[in-house]
Write a protein that holds these residues in place. Structure first.
Motif, PDB file in Angstrom:
ATOM      1  N   PHE A  26       0.798  -1.228   0.000  1.00 40.47           N
ATOM      2  CA  PHE A  26       0.000   0.000   0.000  1.00 40.47           C
ATOM      3  C   PHE A  26       0.832   1.280   0.000  1.00 40.47           C
ATOM      4  CE2 PHE A  26       0.188  -1.689   4.357  1.00 40.47           C
ATOM      5  CZ  PHE A  26       0.764  -0.628   5.042  1.00 40.47           C
ATOM      6  N   SER A  27       2.075   1.230   0.504  1.00 39.40           N
ATOM      7  CA  SER A  27       2.907   2.431   0.501  1.00 39.40           C
ATOM      8  C   SER A  27       4.337   2.045   0.858  1.00 39.40           C
ATOM      9  CB  SER A  27       2.371   3.459   1.507  1.00 39.40           C
ATOM     10  OG  SER A  27       3.158   4.635   1.501  1.00 39.40           O
ATOM     11  N   ALA A  42      -2.833   7.242   7.512  1.00 39.94           N
ATOM     12  CA  ALA A  42      -2.869   7.889   6.202  1.00 39.94           C
ATOM     13  C   ALA A  42      -2.653   9.396   6.317  1.00 39.94           C
ATOM     14  CB  ALA A  42      -4.207   7.613   5.524  1.00 39.94           C
ATOM     15  N   GLN A  43      -2.015   9.967   5.308  1.00 40.78           N
ATOM     16  CA  GLN A  43      -1.934  11.433   5.228  1.00 40.78           C
ATOM     17  C   GLN A  43      -3.341  11.999   5.125  1.00 40.78           C
ATOM     18  OE1 GLN A  43       0.591  13.186   2.142  1.00 40.78           O
ATOM     19  NE2 GLN A  43      -0.896  14.834   1.839  1.00 40.78           N
ATOM     20  N   MET A  44      -4.185  11.297   4.342  1.00 43.25           N
ATOM     21  CA  MET A  44      -5.582  11.715   4.221  1.00 43.25           C
ATOM     22  C   MET A  44      -6.471  10.486   4.189  1.00 43.25           C
ATOM     23  SD  MET A  44      -7.421  14.449   1.731  1.00 43.25           S
ATOM     24  CE  MET A  44      -7.175  15.719   2.962  1.00 43.25           C
ATOM     25  N   PHE A  45      -7.550  10.565   4.946  1.00 44.82           N
ATOM     26  CA  PHE A  45      -8.517   9.466   5.038  1.00 44.82           C
ATOM     27  C   PHE A  45      -9.882   9.960   4.593  1.00 44.82           C
ATOM     28  CE2 PHE A  45     -11.751   7.329   7.842  1.00 44.82           C
ATOM     29  CZ  PHE A  45     -11.740   6.113   7.185  1.00 44.82           C
ATOM     30  N   THR A  64       2.413   7.341  13.455  1.00 48.88           N
ATOM     31  CA  THR A  64       2.649   8.603  12.756  1.00 48.88           C
ATOM     32  C   THR A  64       2.080   8.542  11.347  1.00 48.88           C
ATOM     33  OG1 THR A  64       4.815   7.771  12.080  1.00 48.88           O
ATOM     34  CG2 THR A  64       4.720   9.109  14.084  1.00 48.88           C
ATOM     35  N   SER A  65       1.856   9.720  10.788  1.00 51.42           N
ATOM     36  CA  SER A  65       1.282   9.815   9.444  1.00 51.42           C
ATOM     37  C   SER A  65       2.290   9.355   8.386  1.00 51.42           C
ATOM     38  CB  SER A  65       0.862  11.261   9.169  1.00 51.42           C
ATOM     39  OG  SER A  65       0.400  11.402   7.843  1.00 51.42           O
ATOM     40  N   ILE A  66       1.782   8.667   7.355  1.00 49.44           N
ATOM     41  CA  ILE A  66       2.605   8.234   6.217  1.00 49.44           C
ATOM     42  C   ILE A  66       2.389   9.224   5.080  1.00 49.44           C
ATOM     43  CG2 ILE A  66       3.018   6.415   4.523  1.00 49.44           C
ATOM     44  CD1 ILE A  66       2.020   4.399   6.572  1.00 49.44           C
ATOM     45  N   PRO A  67       3.378  10.043   4.756  1.00 51.64           N
ATOM     46  CA  PRO A  67       3.199  11.049   3.696  1.00 51.64           C
ATOM     47  C   PRO A  67       2.842  10.395   2.356  1.00 51.64           C
ATOM     48  CG  PRO A  67       5.211  11.456   4.947  1.00 51.64           C
ATOM     49  CD  PRO A  67       4.718  10.109   5.367  1.00 51.64           C
ATOM     50  N   GLY A  68       1.897  11.022   1.667  1.00 49.86           N
ATOM     51  CA  GLY A  68       1.513  10.565   0.330  1.00 49.86           C
ATOM     52  C   GLY A  68       0.435   9.509   0.289  1.00 49.86           C
ATOM     53  N   LEU A  69       0.031   8.969   1.456  1.00 47.33           N
ATOM     54  CA  LEU A  69      -0.937   7.871   1.485  1.00 47.33           C
ATOM     55  C   LEU A  69      -2.368   8.382   1.628  1.00 47.33           C
ATOM     56  CD1 LEU A  69      -1.619   4.854   1.538  1.00 47.33           C
ATOM     57  CD2 LEU A  69      -1.181   4.881   4.020  1.00 47.33           C
TER      58      LEU A  69
END
Length: 493
Positions: free
Chosen positions: A296-297, A461-464, A319-324
């Motif tokens: 997934f990333s 996720a960076q954005m959900f 922590t947040s995963i950038p780009g996901l």
């Protein structure tokens, strides 16, 4: 008179077994005799053909039924039974706090809360949100929380059927999570008693007080979560060991979780309590996350696996995963839920999907037509592929969506539908990776906790983009908000 099988068959199908045994009646018209005989012969031939065809059809149908039954029998035998997580059960029973000689607030002088009527036969999102509030109630009242299994069936069988497939009737909570809820340590500056299993509760509390939840809940009108906590604290105060009777309603029922106005008044304290802040996913779930990271990333070669992060950090480990970008898309039976339940009752987003700071909120106009109402629920509850792709484009254009490069779809959709969605997403934008729940490589134990694996990916996720009507999405939103994620990074359809 006895009838042998041969005579019985002969009586059943006389035309197939022997000639006619009766004489033709004499004709009053002698010249018509031959034509009548010919007519009889034609009728007899037709009868024989008809009976033979019917018999052959019956034999064919019987053969097909027997063959299908045999095939189904061997198919059922070929299905592997799911794991029963015995190693997790055994570890739970060996928790060090299961010791009656421990000093207060644990041991024989400690106070305990066993909520025997916790939710069962429901999805993980529903069970998890209730679990957190039940554990929080025990924490607020200085009691050891008695944690049970994630329960589909309370019956004696270890297995249940779901969509005609065997599933575990009960899964130990430690297969899903770690932390104070399931017997983990509280922070060193917190003297709260550690959670225990029902087996230890019955050992340490031979003289327990059993309370029906209706004795408190029925006396309150649309109580908020905080009101329920205070009312139950007062009710339990005189008693050391409290068991909530295994009968409805739940202490925190579906109506509390469906209404942000009733649910979120506990948020300031609840979100900062060890119940939430010291929560972690299980080693089983985190191992699935680490093993599928490339799906997934893909991680940097210098990134440590999640399992290497200190457990004491709790939520801060995630922590947040950038780009996901993670999308939660319900399919299957959720279509009926969207239209037959939510739309018919004009229900809105669940409580944990309705934080006031979130950019997307539910609004249903009072004068909306049935046609427009169905269209509104379709877009927000059961969007089609075109709607999903357009929403993703909207999210990418937002300030919080800058730099998105990987898409992960958490879904129960069919493989063919997921393939179409992937193709549509790739056709609209040049994504580095597009993956889904269907792409994860899981071992047998991880398969039945895969919802938790999805939630962990979404949590980081960076954005959900979640489904506002889903309790599973709601728990992802809750964990993101408690971990300090920007509200702009959490969206809904």
């Amino acid at each position: 008179m006895l009838v042998t099988p041969a005579r019985w068959l002969g009586a059943l199908i006389p035309s197939l077994s022997r000639p006619m045994q009766y004489e033709l009646l004499p004709s009053t018209n002698a010249t018509a005799g031959p034509s009548k005989i010919r007519a009889y012969s034609v009728r007899r031939t037709c009868h024989v053909i008809f009976v033979r065809r019917r018999l052959r059809t019956c034999l064919i149908v019987l053969s097909l039924l027997v063959g299908s039954a045999i095939a189904a029998f061997f198919y059922v035998l070929s299905i592997p039974l799911p794991p029963l997580y015995s190693r997790f059960h055994e570890a739970e029973l060996k928790l060090p706090q299961h010791n009656t000689s421990l000093s207060s607030p644990e041991g024989k002088d400690g106070k305990y809360l066993w909520i025997a009527n916790h939710a069962s036969k429901c999805g993980w999102g529903n069970a998890m949100q209730e679990l957190f509030l039940n554990a929080y109630l025990a924490y607020r009242t200085d009691r050891a929380f008695v944690f049970d299994n994630y329960t589909w069936s309370r019956g004696e069988s270890d297995y249940s059927l779901y969509n005609l497939m065997p599933i575990p009737s009960r899964i130990p909570l430690t297969a899903f999570m770690r932390g104070p809820i399931v017997g983990g340590e509280f922070p060193s500056n917190d003297v709260a008693p550690r959670s225990v299993t029902p087996e230890y509760f019955y050992e340490v509390c031979p003289n327990r007080t059993i309370i029906g939840s209706y004795t408190v809940n029925d006396a309150l009108v649309d109580p908020s979560a905080e009101t329920l906590v205070q009312a139950w604290a007062d009710k339990m105060a005189p008693h050391r060991c409290v068991e909530i009777e295994q009968s409805p309603p739940e202490i925190f029922d579906e109506h509390v979780f469906a209404d942000a106005g009733r649910l979120l008044d506990v948020w300031p304290h609840f979100s900062q309590s060890p119940i939430v802040q010291n929560f972690s996913w299980s080693t089983l779930v985190e191992l699935a996350f680490d093993n599928n990271r490339e799906v997934f990333s893909p991680a940097s070669p210098f990134d440590l696996p999640l399992s290497a992060a200190p457990l004491s950090d709790g939520l801060r480990r995630y922590t947040s995963i950038p780009g996901l970008l993670v999308l939660h898309i319900r399919r299957g039976d959720f279509k009926g839920h969207c239209y037959d339940v939510l739309a018919n009752r004009s229900l809105g987003y669940t409580g944990f999907n309705s934080f006031p700071s979130l950019p997307d909120y539910w609004a249903l106009p009072e004068d909306i037509s049935e046609h427009d109402k169905r269209a509104l629920y379709t877009r927000h509850c059961f969007p089609d592929i075109d709607m999903i792709v357009q929403r993703v484009e909207d999210v990418r254009a937002s300030s919080a969506g800058q730099g998105l490069s990987h898409v992960y779809v958490m879904t129960n959709g069919s493989p063919s539908w997921v393939s179409k969605l992937k193709a549509a997403l790739r056709a609209k934008h040049d994504w580095a990776h597009v993956a889904s729940s269907r792409d994860l490589m899981l071992n047998p134990e991880q398969k039945y906790v895969s919802q938790a694996v999805d939630m962990l990916v979404a949590q980081r996720a960076q954005m959900f983009v979640g489904n506002g009507f889903s309790t599973l999405s709601g728990m992802v939103v809750m964990l993101r908000m408690a971990n300090g994620a920007s509200p702009d990074s959490t969206r809904h359809w």
